[in-house]
Design a protein around this motif. Sequence first.
Motif, PDB file in Angstrom:
ATOM      1  N   PRO A 130      -7.154 -14.861  -4.625  1.00 51.81           N
ATOM      2  CA  PRO A 130      -6.218 -13.864  -4.091  1.00 51.81           C
ATOM      3  C   PRO A 130      -6.250 -12.573  -4.903  1.00 51.81           C
ATOM      4  N   LEU A 131      -5.755 -11.507  -4.295  1.00 47.43           N
ATOM      5  CA  LEU A 131      -5.643 -10.235  -5.016  1.00 47.43           C
ATOM      6  C   LEU A 131      -4.866 -10.457  -6.313  1.00 47.43           C
ATOM      7  N   GLN A 132      -5.320  -9.811  -7.353  1.00 45.65           N
ATOM      8  CA  GLN A 132      -4.652  -9.913  -8.642  1.00 45.65           C
ATOM      9  C   GLN A 132      -3.763  -8.693  -8.840  1.00 45.65           C
ATOM     10  N   ALA A 133      -2.844  -8.801  -9.768  1.00 49.40           N
ATOM     11  CA  ALA A 133      -1.834  -7.765  -9.981  1.00 49.40           C
ATOM     12  C   ALA A 133      -2.441  -6.382 -10.232  1.00 49.40           C
ATOM     13  N   ASP A 134      -3.626  -6.330 -10.842  1.00 42.40           N
ATOM     14  CA  ASP A 134      -4.241  -5.035 -11.137  1.00 42.40           C
ATOM     15  C   ASP A 134      -5.140  -4.512 -10.012  1.00 42.40           C
ATOM     16  N   GLU A 135      -5.166  -5.208  -8.874  1.00 46.03           N
ATOM     17  CA  GLU A 135      -5.954  -4.750  -7.731  1.00 46.03           C
ATOM     18  C   GLU A 135      -5.038  -4.040  -6.744  1.00 46.03           C
ATOM     19  N   THR A 136      -5.493  -2.897  -6.260  1.00 47.44           N
ATOM     20  CA  THR A 136      -4.711  -2.148  -5.292  1.00 47.44           C
ATOM     21  C   THR A 136      -4.854  -2.801  -3.929  1.00 47.44           C
ATOM     22  N   GLY A 137      -3.731  -3.263  -3.423  1.00 53.62           N
ATOM     23  CA  GLY A 137      -3.762  -3.903  -2.122  1.00 53.62           C
ATOM     24  C   GLY A 137      -2.460  -4.598  -1.809  1.00 53.62           C
ATOM     25  N   VAL A 138      -2.471  -5.289  -0.686  1.00 54.87           N
ATOM     26  CA  VAL A 138      -1.285  -5.968  -0.192  1.00 54.87           C
ATOM     27  C   VAL A 138      -1.725  -7.295   0.420  1.00 54.87           C
ATOM     28  N   THR A 139      -0.852  -8.293   0.335  1.00 58.56           N
ATOM     29  CA  THR A 139      -1.089  -9.572   0.986  1.00 58.56           C
ATOM     30  C   THR A 139      -0.108  -9.708   2.134  1.00 58.56           C
ATOM     31  N   LEU A 140      -0.631 -10.021   3.311  1.00 55.71           N
ATOM     32  CA  LEU A 140       0.192 -10.110   4.511  1.00 55.71           C
ATOM     33  C   LEU A 140       0.023 -11.482   5.163  1.00 55.71           C
ATOM     34  N   ASP A 141       1.094 -11.976   5.748  1.00 58.84           N
ATOM     35  CA  ASP A 141       1.127 -13.279   6.401  1.00 58.84           C
ATOM     36  C   ASP A 141       0.582 -13.166   7.817  1.00 58.84           C
ATOM     37  N   ILE A 142      -0.437 -13.963   8.117  1.00 60.57           N
ATOM     38  CA  ILE A 142      -1.109 -13.858   9.417  1.00 60.57           C
ATOM     39  C   ILE A 142      -0.292 -14.400  10.579  1.00 60.57           C
ATOM     40  N   THR A 143       0.879 -14.953  10.314  1.00 57.51           N
ATOM     41  CA  THR A 143       1.702 -15.391  11.443  1.00 57.51           C
ATOM     42  C   THR A 143       2.329 -14.209  12.167  1.00 57.51           C
ATOM     43  N   ALA A 144       2.309 -13.041  11.544  1.00 58.52           N
ATOM     44  CA  ALA A 144       2.766 -11.822  12.228  1.00 58.52           C
ATOM     45  C   ALA A 144       1.715 -11.437  13.279  1.00 58.52           C
ATOM     46  N   ALA A 145       2.146 -10.756  14.301  1.00 57.91           N
ATOM     47  CA  ALA A 145       1.235 -10.298  15.354  1.00 57.91           C
ATOM     48  C   ALA A 145       0.241  -9.288  14.772  1.00 57.91           C
ATOM     49  N   PRO A 146      -0.977  -9.239  15.325  1.00 58.02           N
ATOM     50  CA  PRO A 146      -1.974  -8.294  14.820  1.00 58.02           C
ATOM     51  C   PRO A 146      -1.464  -6.848  14.755  1.00 58.02           C
ATOM     52  N   GLN A 147      -0.712  -6.414  15.759  1.00 58.79           N
ATOM     53  CA  GLN A 147      -0.199  -5.047  15.741  1.00 58.79           C
ATOM     54  C   GLN A 147       0.788  -4.840  14.592  1.00 58.79           C
ATOM     55  N   GLN A 148       1.603  -5.851  14.317  1.00 59.88           N
ATOM     56  CA  GLN A 148       2.549  -5.746  13.197  1.00 59.88           C
ATOM     57  C   GLN A 148       1.795  -5.669  11.871  1.00 59.88           C
ATOM     58  N   LEU A 149       0.739  -6.460  11.746  1.00 58.91           N
ATOM     59  CA  LEU A 149      -0.068  -6.421  10.524  1.00 58.91           C
ATOM     60  C   LEU A 149      -0.721  -5.049  10.367  1.00 58.91           C
ATOM     61  N   ALA A 150      -1.267  -4.529  11.458  1.00 51.97           N
ATOM     62  CA  ALA A 150      -1.896  -3.205  11.403  1.00 51.97           C
ATOM     63  C   ALA A 150      -0.871  -2.143  11.016  1.00 51.97           C
ATOM     64  N   GLU A 151       0.311  -2.206  11.587  1.00 47.93           N
ATOM     65  CA  GLU A 151       1.358  -1.229  11.256  1.00 47.93           C
ATOM     66  C   GLU A 151       1.777  -1.331   9.800  1.00 47.93           C
ATOM     67  N   ALA A 152       1.854  -2.538   9.264  1.00 48.58           N
ATOM     68  CA  ALA A 152       2.192  -2.709   7.843  1.00 48.58           C
ATOM     69  C   ALA A 152       1.119  -2.088   6.955  1.00 48.58           C
ATOM     70  N   ILE A 153      -0.145  -2.287   7.314  1.00 52.86           N
ATOM     71  CA  ILE A 153      -1.247  -1.699   6.550  1.00 52.86           C
ATOM     72  C   ILE A 153      -1.201  -0.178   6.642  1.00 52.86           C
ATOM     73  N   LEU A 154      -0.961   0.348   7.820  1.00 49.91           N
ATOM     74  CA  LEU A 154      -0.889   1.795   7.988  1.00 49.91           C
ATOM     75  C   LEU A 154       0.254   2.393   7.194  1.00 49.91           C
ATOM     76  N   GLU A 155       1.386   1.719   7.164  1.00 49.26           N
ATOM     77  CA  GLU A 155       2.525   2.210   6.393  1.00 49.26           C
ATOM     78  C   GLU A 155       2.179   2.284   4.911  1.00 49.26           C
ATOM     79  N   ILE A 156       1.519   1.258   4.417  1.00 51.45           N
ATOM     80  CA  ILE A 156       1.118   1.224   3.010  1.00 51.45           C
ATOM     81  C   ILE A 156       0.066   2.298   2.745  1.00 51.45           C
ATOM     82  N   ALA A 157      -0.862   2.492   3.677  1.00 52.93           N
ATOM     83  CA  ALA A 157      -1.944   3.480   3.500  1.00 52.93           C
ATOM     84  C   ALA A 157      -1.404   4.905   3.409  1.00 52.93           C
ATOM     85  N   GLN A 158      -0.265   5.136   4.000  1.00 49.68           N
ATOM     86  CA  GLN A 158       0.296   6.495   4.004  1.00 49.68           C
ATOM     87  C   GLN A 158       1.087   6.800   2.738  1.00 49.68           C
ATOM     88  N   ARG A 159       1.249   5.839   1.887  1.00 52.20           N
ATOM     89  CA  ARG A 159       1.985   6.068   0.624  1.00 52.20           C
ATOM     90  C   ARG A 159       1.147   6.833  -0.366  1.00 52.20           C
TER      91      ARG A 159
END
Length: 159
Positions: A130-159
């Motif tokens: 899994p991603l380690q604390a010093d790696e830039t990224g996010v871990t997301l649960d795949i039980t969310a719908a693909p669109q929700q996962l994409a939106e979460a990634i986009l929100e993080i990408a805009q930070r």
Amino acid sequence: MGVCGSGKSEVGRRVAQALGARFIEGDDYHSPANVAKMASGIPLDDADRAAWLQCLRQEIATARGTGASLVVSCSALKRRYRDLLREGDPALRFAHLKGERNVIAQRLAARKDHYMPPALLDSQLQALQPLQADETGVTLDITAAPQQLAEAILEIAQR
């Protein structure tokens, strides 16, 4: 990033479309020998993955060099694989699509026309770091719908 059947391609395409970015399906960069090996139920090892990861690293470096936006779906199972990909762009960020084995196994069983057999899931789960604390990224649960996962990634990408 994530194991086979985690939704990398579907979510990656949605993120790329929303960003107006080029999308690379990492599976398309495997050599015919790697595809044949996986199709016959034999897990890839580090040596098998080396040239594949180098190709993806080069695509990432080219995009960085030209200022192009790029989204790549890639298992990136091990830290050293992600480190190699980051050589192409030190600002590279990862979204780890993570889920329970039984959920992923059900997805793989329902998948058609893909060379990766469900039998390889356990080898990927064993290799996954899994991603380690010093790696830039996010871990997301795949039980969310693909669109929700994409939106979460986009929100993080805009930070």
